[in-house]
Design a protein around this motif. Structure first.
Motif, PDB file in Angstrom:
ATOM      1  N   LEU A 238       1.045  -1.114  -0.238  1.00 34.08           N
ATOM      2  CA  LEU A 238       0.015  -0.040  -0.362  1.00 34.08           C
ATOM      3  C   LEU A 238       0.657   1.373  -0.135  1.00 34.08           C
ATOM      4  N   GLU A 239       2.162   1.223   0.577  1.00 33.38           N
ATOM      5  CA  GLU A 239       2.813   2.351   1.297  1.00 33.38           C
ATOM      6  C   GLU A 239       3.312   2.684  -0.183  1.00 33.38           C
ATOM      7  N   VAL A 240       3.924   1.571  -0.660  1.00 31.87           N
ATOM      8  CA  VAL A 240       4.594   2.001  -2.835  1.00 31.87           C
ATOM      9  C   VAL A 240       3.738   2.410  -3.634  1.00 31.87           C
ATOM     10  N   HIS A 241       2.667   1.284  -3.429  1.00 34.38           N
ATOM     11  CA  HIS A 241       1.370   1.934  -4.100  1.00 34.38           C
ATOM     12  C   HIS A 241       1.058   3.261  -4.515  1.00 34.38           C
ATOM     13  N   GLU A 242       0.717   3.838  -2.666  1.00 33.84           N
ATOM     14  CA  GLU A 242       0.796   5.391  -2.265  1.00 33.84           C
ATOM     15  C   GLU A 242       1.951   6.607  -2.702  1.00 33.84           C
ATOM     16  N   ALA A 243       2.705   5.650  -3.279  1.00 36.32           N
ATOM     17  CA  ALA A 243       4.450   6.364  -3.673  1.00 36.32           C
ATOM     18  C   ALA A 243       3.900   6.618  -5.020  1.00 36.32           C
ATOM     19  N   ARG A 244       3.676   5.337  -5.733  1.00 39.78           N
ATOM     20  CA  ARG A 244       3.654   5.218  -7.194  1.00 39.78           C
ATOM     21  C   ARG A 244       2.008   6.457  -7.550  1.00 39.78           C
ATOM     22  N   ARG A 245       1.585   6.407  -6.959  1.00 37.33           N
ATOM     23  CA  ARG A 245      -0.055   6.987  -7.403  1.00 37.33           C
ATOM     24  C   ARG A 245       0.678   8.753  -7.132  1.00 37.33           C
TER      25      ARG A 245
END
Length: 377
Positions: A137-144
């Motif tokens: 989730l952290e990586v996904h939010e960073a990508r977003r």
């Protein structure tokens, strides 16, 4: 398998944690479903888990609900996690996808990660599931966040390009207007005064009066010459005769003023070029020659103008001192930057090749089908 993320990503996840997580779990084993739910409730007590065991049910769930994360086994009856991933990545905003499976080969794991799946975890390490999901989730939010930043940057660059194009258009229109006023009003008035002074000289006897008239006529000739130079710099009338004539005039005028010989090579004597493209090429040649006269200390200049292979290409080369390594990056080097921005307004590009002591070459290339109607000649 795990990646480090910045504090900004962790903050994004902390904000995400304020709302319960909605997780879709695709698993055909009831026991594995229960075990995953147990570990999730321990590590992520606010999460809600929706279990499904068929591809059809997974598609139905994805089409009717918004999930923060998809968790799936690899091998399922009649389909695999890759089939589920195809459904997930087709969504307008795909959530992160974590693979929770039994034994899986390393090559298979690498292949699925290349497809864009966020992470994978073996079932015998299921106690780490909450941590893996948090990290996904952290990586996904960073990508977003990065994607949003890139979109905002692209939008900002687009607005800047539109502003640059508008400014160039306004400047050229104002130059043309001022040039016409100089020609029609100031030039006409000065010419009329010149005729009157010439009449006075012819009809005034020798003496102080004729001496003053002669001096005034000389000053008037100087003013007429200055107005002509200003008008030529603003927008030379020779542009109405086409780009070839305009560049020929620039070359001869530069050679006359500087004493530096100019060799001009043309792909043809007449080029049928859109006025907007002619103006951009002309301003590029004008700025290049101005820079040469100020800084290059050149003894020879070559200009090549071509309209071959679907491109209008202008190259101005000198054998002068060249540009130093940091000259183009100076905060005040607006001339070269302005040329580059001007080229972009007609979908062209500018290339500058230089080496200290070996001269400089400035090349502008413009597609002849460029949509450049917004820049007025």
């Amino acid at each position: 398998m795990f990646q480090n993320v910045s504090n900004d990503s962790a903050l994004g996840y902390a904000q995400l944690q304020e709302q319960p997580l909605n997780i879709l779990h695709i698993e055909d084993s009831v026991a594995d479903q229960a075990l995953a739910r147990l570990h999730l409730q321990r590590g992520l007590p606010a999460c809600t888990v929706t279990p499904v065991d068929t591809l059809q049910d997974a598609g139905q769930a994805l089409s009717t609900q918004n999930f923060d994360l998809v968790l799936a086994d690899y091998h399922l009856p009649g389909f695999t996690a890759i089939d589920v991933w195809d459904l997930v990545r087709a969504l307008p905003a795909p959530p992160p996808f974590v693979l929770l499976s039994g034994a899986i080969g390393e090559s298979a794991a690498v292949d699925i990660m290349r497809l864009g799946i966020s992470d994978y975890l073996l079932k015998d390490q299921i106690s780490s599931l909450p941590h893996v999901i948090k990290r996904a989730l952290e990586v996904h939010e960073a990508r977003r966040a990065r994607h949003r930043a890139m979109q905002e940057l692209a939008a900002s660059e687009k607005r800047l390009a539109e502003l640059t194009e508008h400014l160039h258009t306004s400047i050229e229109q104002e130059r043309a207007s001022i040039s016409r006023e100089i020609h029609d009003d100031i030039g006409g008035s000065l010419t009329a005064v010149k005729f009157d002074l010439a009449w006075l000289l012819r009809n005034t006897p020798q003496g102080p009066m004729q001496s003053h008239a002669r001096s005034a006529l000389e000053m008037l000739e100087h003013a007429l010459g200055a107005s002509q130079r200003i008008m030529q710099n603003l927008r030379p009338p020779v542009l109405d005769q086409g780009l070839v004539a305009a560049v020929q005039w620039l070359a001869s005028d530069f050679e006359r003023r500087s004493g530096v010989p100019v060799r001009l090579r043309l792909s043809r004597e007449h080029m049928d070029i859109a006025p907007a493209l002619q103006l951009v090429a002309y301003r590029t040649a004008q700025e290049a020659l101005t820079n040469i006269s100020k800084y290059a200390q050149a003894s020879r200049v070559d200009i090549e103008l071509s309209d071959q292979e679907g491109f209008l290409t202008l190259e101005v080369t000198d054998n002068g001192v060249g540009l130093s390594a940091g000259a183009r990056e100076k905060p005040q080097s607006f001339g070269l930057r302005g040329l580059s921005e001007r080229a972009r307004t007609v979908h062209g590009w500018l290339d500058i090749s230089s080496q200290a002591g070996c001269g400089t070459s400035i090349i502008i290339s413009i597609p002849l089908d460029a949509s450049a109607t917004s820049v007025q000649a």
